[in-house]
Scaffold this motif. Structure first.
Motif, PDB file in Angstrom:
ATOM      1  N   LEU A  33       0.826  -1.199   0.000  1.00 31.97           N
ATOM      2  CA  LEU A  33       0.000   0.000   0.000  1.00 31.97           C
ATOM      3  C   LEU A  33       0.867   1.257   0.000  1.00 31.97           C
ATOM      4  O   LEU A  33       0.626   2.204  -0.756  1.00 31.97           O
ATOM      5  N   ALA A  34       1.911   1.263   0.827  1.00 29.20           N
ATOM      6  CA  ALA A  34       2.754   2.448   0.983  1.00 29.20           C
ATOM      7  C   ALA A  34       3.523   2.804  -0.290  1.00 29.20           C
ATOM      8  O   ALA A  34       3.745   3.980  -0.583  1.00 29.20           O
ATOM      9  N   VAL A  35       3.936   1.793  -1.068  1.00 27.37           N
ATOM     10  CA  VAL A  35       4.733   2.078  -2.267  1.00 27.37           C
ATOM     11  C   VAL A  35       3.903   2.714  -3.379  1.00 27.37           C
ATOM     12  O   VAL A  35       4.454   3.117  -4.407  1.00 27.37           O
ATOM     13  N   LYS A  36       2.597   2.811  -3.198  1.00 20.01           N
ATOM     14  CA  LYS A  36       1.779   3.532  -4.169  1.00 20.01           C
ATOM     15  C   LYS A  36       2.002   5.039  -4.059  1.00 20.01           C
ATOM     16  O   LYS A  36       1.570   5.803  -4.930  1.00 20.01           O
ATOM     17  N   THR A  37       2.643   5.485  -2.977  1.00 23.40           N
ATOM     18  CA  THR A  37       2.926   6.898  -2.779  1.00 23.40           C
ATOM     19  C   THR A  37       4.349   7.213  -3.228  1.00 23.40           C
ATOM     20  O   THR A  37       5.120   6.322  -3.594  1.00 23.40           O
ATOM     21  N   THR A  38       4.712   8.501  -3.168  1.00 19.21           N
ATOM     22  CA  THR A  38       6.076   8.911  -3.519  1.00 19.21           C
ATOM     23  C   THR A  38       6.999   8.913  -2.305  1.00 19.21           C
ATOM     24  O   THR A  38       8.169   9.307  -2.417  1.00 19.21           O
ATOM     25  N   ALA A  39       6.509   8.474  -1.154  1.00 23.00           N
ATOM     26  CA  ALA A  39       7.334   8.447   0.057  1.00 23.00           C
ATOM     27  C   ALA A  39       8.411   7.361  -0.039  1.00 23.00           C
ATOM     28  O   ALA A  39       8.276   6.396  -0.796  1.00 23.00           O
ATOM     29  N   GLN A  40       9.471   7.529   0.760  1.00 23.70           N
ATOM     30  CA  GLN A  40      10.479   6.471   0.888  1.00 23.70           C
ATOM     31  C   GLN A  40       9.955   5.466   1.918  1.00 23.70           C
ATOM     32  O   GLN A  40       9.680   5.822   3.058  1.00 23.70           O
ATOM     33  N   VAL A  41       9.795   4.230   1.500  1.00 26.08           N
ATOM     34  CA  VAL A  41       9.236   3.206   2.380  1.00 26.08           C
ATOM     35  C   VAL A  41      10.372   2.396   2.993  1.00 26.08           C
ATOM     36  O   VAL A  41      11.222   1.855   2.272  1.00 26.08           O
ATOM     37  N   VAL A  42      10.369   2.307   4.319  1.00 24.53           N
ATOM     38  CA  VAL A  42      11.453   1.638   5.045  1.00 24.53           C
ATOM     39  C   VAL A  42      10.880   0.490   5.874  1.00 24.53           C
ATOM     40  O   VAL A  42       9.920   0.677   6.638  1.00 24.53           O
ATOM     41  N   ILE A  43      11.456  -0.698   5.713  1.00 21.76           N
ATOM     42  CA  ILE A  43      11.069  -1.881   6.482  1.00 21.76           C
ATOM     43  C   ILE A  43      12.147  -2.142   7.523  1.00 21.76           C
ATOM     44  O   ILE A  43      13.334  -2.231   7.181  1.00 21.76           O
ATOM     45  N   VAL A  44      11.738  -2.270   8.798  1.00 21.10           N
ATOM     46  CA  VAL A  44      12.706  -2.535   9.862  1.00 21.10           C
ATOM     47  C   VAL A  44      12.294  -3.802  10.601  1.00 21.10           C
ATOM     48  O   VAL A  44      11.209  -3.861  11.195  1.00 21.10           O
ATOM     49  N   SER A  45      13.170  -4.823  10.577  1.00 22.24           N
ATOM     50  CA  SER A  45      12.885  -6.058  11.312  1.00 22.24           C
ATOM     51  C   SER A  45      14.127  -6.936  11.328  1.00 22.24           C
ATOM     52  O   SER A  45      14.807  -7.068  10.309  1.00 22.24           O
ATOM     53  N   PRO A  46      14.421  -7.560  12.472  1.00 21.87           N
ATOM     54  CA  PRO A  46      15.559  -8.486  12.503  1.00 21.87           C
ATOM     55  C   PRO A  46      15.238  -9.831  11.858  1.00 21.87           C
ATOM     56  O   PRO A  46      16.147 -10.610  11.552  1.00 21.87           O
ATOM     57  N   HIS A  47      13.953 -10.102  11.650  1.00 26.43           N
ATOM     58  CA  HIS A  47      13.540 -11.376  11.077  1.00 26.43           C
ATOM     59  C   HIS A  47      12.611 -11.119   9.889  1.00 26.43           C
ATOM     60  O   HIS A  47      11.457 -10.730  10.068  1.00 26.43           O
ATOM     61  N   LEU A  48      13.091 -11.324   8.686  1.00 27.58           N
ATOM     62  CA  LEU A  48      12.306 -11.113   7.474  1.00 27.58           C
ATOM     63  C   LEU A  48      11.677 -12.432   7.045  1.00 27.58           C
ATOM     64  O   LEU A  48      12.354 -13.311   6.513  1.00 27.58           O
ATOM     65  N   GLU A  49      10.389 -12.555   7.291  1.00 25.98           N
ATOM     66  CA  GLU A  49       9.671 -13.771   6.909  1.00 25.98           C
ATOM     67  C   GLU A  49       9.026 -13.635   5.532  1.00 25.98           C
ATOM     68  O   GLU A  49       8.851 -14.625   4.825  1.00 25.98           O
TER      69      GLU A  49
END
Length: 464
Positions: A33-49
């Motif tokens: 949903l967020a990447v539909k905008t022009t914002a920089q989208v940042v994912i933060v997590s030690p465990h990427l499932e």
């Protein structure tokens, strides 16, 4: 009607970050949903499932740090691990809008179901209470909106300054924009890469026309349920400057017009006429002559017992442009309410709609012959004359055993059904409800679904 607990708005995110804390499926859904905008989208997590590789996002595969919220416009916490509470506290300390997935009580905002026609967006929110319903509503709206609607919105935005400099009148500007975004020709030109040129031509035509010539749309409101209006009727009600409506048109339909549109009731009820037909004709001509767009809203279909012919004649004489928009006539709504096939192979080869008010004897004789030949009659009349008309039909040779079905307030939730025979109706064995009634007469009527109908004395037909 209840009050909203949230205020709908659009939040600027251009040049800022949307931070999503979490690495699972919920985080992936928010990222899509967020990447539909022009914002920089940042994912933060030690465990990427989940797999974020297909999205244009920055992935920080580590524990959350408060500095991750630098320049953040909003934060999604889609994690239940130790980072969740830290991220929530950090967001609240910085007064950054926060959404904690599946925890409505911790949310500053809710994610609506979004229809994306950038730069045009439509958001449907249930305040987190019924997300499935919001998605269903979105699907229905998606089905009626052109995929190129966003391109048209961009086209309109690019012309804004020129339009404001060339068209001074606010109503005339609105008419130009309405023509621009609803014109099939403009949409086709835009799809072919010539949208700007077509829009410029349309603008030149509106500038030349000045405030614009008036027009009258004779619109069928249908039998009363707002969901039986055509899409064209809904669109023109939004375009109209004035709504001239009859008494039988429910207020819920009238209120589908633009909020600032003038509303003029010209109701004509039995025994009471607030406006004569001549006065209505004069009113329509005057309003359109002032350059207004007039929606003449009539119950049912304007061309079926709506006296539209007289209004059209007056408009033609005055040189006023007009358009007829069909609606569901009460007789057809009555057939639909009862699943009655008014034309049926080997039973009924035709359907006659007629009004019994003021009917001459030779007309009744003609109807009796048609009914005897297998045609289905759809008679518009009230209960005050129903028995008399039925008796006259029998006197002219129509069989007393002909099936009869009566629908009062056809097409509405408040409809009432009655079934029986022409003979029973002629004998005045039925006192049916007040309201606009349609009486269906003919062999095909017995094929309908009249199981919920009240019976005329003991002589009712059996439902097939």
């Amino acid at each position: 009607m209840g009050r909203l607990n949230t205020f709908p708005l659009s939040l600027k995110v251009q040049g800022r970050r949307i931070v999503i804390v979490g690495g699972g499926e919920e985080a992936l859904n928010k990222a899509r949903l967020a990447v539909k905008t022009t914002a920089q989208v940042v994912i933060v997590s030690p465990h990427l499932e989940a797999d974020f590789s297909a999205l244009p996002v920055e992935v920080l595969e580590r524990r959350f740090q408060p500095s991750d919220l630098d320049n953040a416009a909003m934060v999604f916490v889609a994690d239940h691990g130790p980072d969740a509470s830290v991220a929530q506290d950090a967001a609240r300390a910085r007064n950054i809008p926060l959404n904690v997935v599946d925890v409505p009580g911790e949310c500053d905002f809710f994610t609506p179901a979004i229809i994306d026609r950038a730069p045009l967006t439509i958001a449907i929110s249930s305040e987190g209470r019924a997300p499935v319903l919001a998605r269903l509503v979105r699907a229905r709206i998606e089905a009626v909106l052109s995929p190129r609607l966003g391109n048209l919105a961009s086209l309109a935005g690019g012309l804004r300054h020129r339009v404001e400099s060339l068209i001074q009148d606010g109503a005339a500007r609105r008419r130009f924009y309405q023509a621009l975004v609803t014109s099939p020709e403009i949409e086709r030109a835009e799809a072919a890469g010539h949208g700007h040129e077509a829009a410029e031509s349309l603008l030149a035509a509106h500038v030349e026309a000045g405030s614009g010539a008036g027009v009258v749309w004779l619109i069928g409101a249908g039998p009363g349920s707002e969901d039986l209006l055509t899409l064209r009727a809904q669109r023109l009600l939004q375009d109209a400057d004035v709504i001239v409506h009859d008494q039988l048109v429910p207020d819920v339909v009238v209120q589908m017009a633009r909020r600032d549109a003038e509303q003029i009731a010209v109701g004509k009820a039995k025994g009471h006429h607030s406006f004569s037909q001549a006065q209505i004709n004069t009113l329509l001509v005057r309003l359109a002559s002032e350059g207004k767009r007039v929606a003449r809203l009539k119950s049912g279909d304007p061309m079926v017992f709506g006296r539209a012919g007289e209004e059209i004649a007056a408009l033609r004489k005055a040189g006023i442009a007009y358009q007829v928009v069909p609606g569901v006539s009460a007789a057809l709504a009555a057939a639909a309410d009862t699943a009655t096939p008014v034309t049926l192979r080997k039973v009924s080869s035709g359907f006659i709609m007629a009004t019994a008010h003021g009917a001459e004897d030779d007309e009744l004789q003609h109807w009796a012959l048609l009914a005897g030949a297998g045609m289905t009659l759809g008679l518009y009349m009230g209960k005050s004359i129903a028995g008399e008309v039925a008796a006259r039909l029998v006197a002219h040779g129509a069989s007393e055993t002909l099936p009869v079905g009566i629908v009062v307030n056809a097409g509405r939730a408040s409809r009432t059904l009655y079934s029986g025979t022409l003979g029973a109706l002629a004998a005045n064995q039925l006192d049916f409800a007040d309201g606009p009634a349609v009486i269906l007469v003919g062999e095909a009527v017995a094929e309908g679904d009249w199981a919920e109908a009240a019976q005329m004395a003991a002589s009712s037909f059996k439902v097939a």
